[in-house]
Write an enzyme that holds these catalytic residues in place. Structure first.
Site, PDB file in Angstrom:
ATOM      1  N   LYS A  58       2.248  -3.872   6.457  1.00  0.00           N
ATOM      2  CA  LYS A  58       2.385  -4.173   4.914  1.00  0.00           C
ATOM      3  C   LYS A  58       4.197  -3.843   4.901  1.00  0.00           C
ATOM      4  CE  LYS A  58      -1.352  -5.183   3.149  1.00  0.00           C
ATOM      5  NZ  LYS A  58      -1.443  -6.280   2.509  1.00  0.00           N
TER       6      LYS A  58
ATOM      7  N   SER B 220       0.684  -1.175   0.096  1.00  0.00           N
ATOM      8  CA  SER B 220      -0.003   0.042  -0.078  1.00  0.00           C
ATOM      9  C   SER B 220       0.931   1.327  -0.090  1.00  0.00           C
ATOM     10  CB  SER B 220      -1.016   0.108   1.161  1.00  0.00           C
ATOM     11  OG  SER B 220      -1.503   1.195   1.465  1.00  0.00           O
ATOM     12  N   SER B 221       0.471   2.421  -0.550  1.00  0.00           N
ATOM     13  CA  SER B 221       1.149   3.481  -0.506  1.00  0.00           C
ATOM     14  C   SER B 221       1.249   4.139   0.895  1.00  0.00           C
ATOM     15  CB  SER B 221       0.228   4.607  -1.450  1.00  0.00           C
ATOM     16  OG  SER B 221      -0.707   4.903  -1.070  1.00  0.00           O
ATOM     17  N   CYS B 222       0.572   3.679   1.936  1.00  0.00           N
ATOM     18  CA  CYS B 222       0.641   4.180   3.021  1.00  0.00           C
ATOM     19  C   CYS B 222       1.959   3.581   3.705  1.00  0.00           C
ATOM     20  CB  CYS B 222      -0.535   3.764   4.139  1.00  0.00           C
ATOM     21  SG  CYS B 222      -0.808   2.028   4.297  1.00  0.00           S
TER      22      CYS B 222
ATOM     23  N   THR C 177      -1.434   2.574  -5.110  1.00  0.00           N
ATOM     24  CA  THR C 177      -1.897   3.604  -4.660  1.00  0.00           C
ATOM     25  C   THR C 177      -3.303   3.241  -4.241  1.00  0.00           C
ATOM     26  OG1 THR C 177      -2.415   6.080  -5.044  1.00  0.00           O
ATOM     27  CG2 THR C 177      -2.889   4.566  -6.789  1.00  0.00           C
TER      28      THR C 177
ATOM     29  N   HIS D 200     -12.924   3.218   2.487  1.00  0.00           N
ATOM     30  CA  HIS D 200     -12.097   4.357   2.116  1.00  0.00           C
ATOM     31  C   HIS D 200     -12.987   5.489   1.459  1.00  0.00           C
ATOM     32  CE1 HIS D 200      -8.985   0.868   2.285  1.00  0.00           C
ATOM     33  NE2 HIS D 200      -8.437   2.041   2.867  1.00  0.00           N
TER      34      HIS D 200
ATOM     35  N   TYR E 290      -1.603  -0.516  10.229  1.00  0.00           N
ATOM     36  CA  TYR E 290      -1.822  -1.160   8.744  1.00  0.00           C
ATOM     37  C   TYR E 290      -0.513  -1.023   8.089  1.00  0.00           C
ATOM     38  CZ  TYR E 290      -3.490  -2.257   3.797  1.00  0.00           C
ATOM     39  OH  TYR E 290      -3.592  -2.810   2.555  1.00  0.00           O
TER      40      TYR E 290
END
Length: 295
Positions: A127, A94-96, A151, A166, A123
């Site tokens: 990841k 994930s981009s996070c 993204t 989301h 999260y």
């Protein structure tokens, strides 16, 4: 959502030996369940799209669930795949994973260069652990594990729950419900000033199959469109597509999350892959699916 899009694409491309199991058949947080599946089926190629996901509210309310479930899923699946002869696994992140104040657009080498966004760090940490596990298994065992960082995703099969969705599916739900109820306004969290990038899930499916065929490095690779949009402009676009005519109000007492999240996708573009679905077209098709399946 991602699994459904992958299944549809692989079927279209003529793959007939898809080992598909629902969560009631294989519990990916249970070691015995995962082990039994891999021992009996021995999949050659694995797309690890399963995860516990959600928006700011869900991450805030269930931090233990997010870090526990995601650590379990990825650890059990990657380990079992390696031991039971899987030729290659694609791990979706994930981009996070990138720092809250990362330089924009975010390059892959910015991983672990600063503090994470607090609203989804549970999260993100899980990841990041998946990325490092894939790299470690490649180095120690020679296991062909690759990691892709998509993204923000949306599309058919998304989660439209009022509490756990989301931002984009949450907007679709809110504006639709407000339209049907004849409300004069819709209130959204934050200031509307953050910028976000959105990738249609069908584009992600295409990217995953492309990477499974063409990419064999331990280095993570970003998957996105290379363009972002202000949340307030996104809200205007969604309300227009849904047909809500009322006022859009932003509750500035609520958190915005990361100010901006735009991926640098030059590494993926250099391999010959680019996203194809425009944001407006993607939202329109997603709303059409929502009306048929969720509304």
């Amino acid at each position: 959502m991602v699994g459904s899009a992958l299944t549809h694409l692989l079927t279209e491309e003529g793959f007939t030996s898809l080992l598909l199991r629902g969560r009631t058949e294989v519990d990916l947080t249970n070691q015995a369940s995962v082990e039994a599946f891999f021992e009996s089926q021995k999949p050659e190629y694995v797309f690890l799209a399963a995860a516990k996901v959600g928006g700011i509210l869900a991450n805030h309310n269930f931090p233990a669930d997010f870090i526990r479930d995601n650590l379990l899923i990825q650890t059990l699946v990657i380990d079992a795949a390696r031991r039971h002869g899987t030729k290659k696994i694609l791990v979706l992140g994930s981009s996070c994973i990138y720092p809250k104040m990362a330089q924009q657009p975010m390059k892959e080498d910015q991983l672990l260069t600063g503090p994470l966004e607090p609203t989804n760090e549970w999260y993100a940490i899980a990841k990041i652990a998946a990325i490092k596990m894939a790299q470690a298994f490649r180095r120690q065992y020679g296991f062909n594990a690759i990691s892709a960082m998509p993204t923000n995703l949306y599309g058919p099969g998304d989660n439209f729950d009022r509490e756990t969705s989301h931002v984009l599916p949450a907007m679709i739900r809110k504006f639709h419900d407000a339209k049907m109820a004849g409300q004069s306004s819709v209130t959204l969290w934050g200031t509307g000033s953050p910028k976000r990038e959105f990738l249609h899930v069908q584009d992600l499916a295409r990217a995953c199959v492309f990477l499974m065929r063409e990419y064999d490095s331990e280095e993570i690779i970003n998957v996105g469109v290379g363009e972002d949009i202000f949340i307030r402009d996104l809200a205007g676009c969604v309300s227009d597509i849904v047909g809500f005519k009322g006022e859009i109000v932003f509750d500035t007492s609520k958190p915005d999350g990361t100010p901006r999240k735009l991926l640098d996708v030059s590494r993926l573009n250099a391999l010959g892959w680019r996203a194809e679905i425009s944001l407006r077209d993607g939202i329109a098709s997603t709303y059409k699916w929502f009306l048929a399946n969720e509304a």
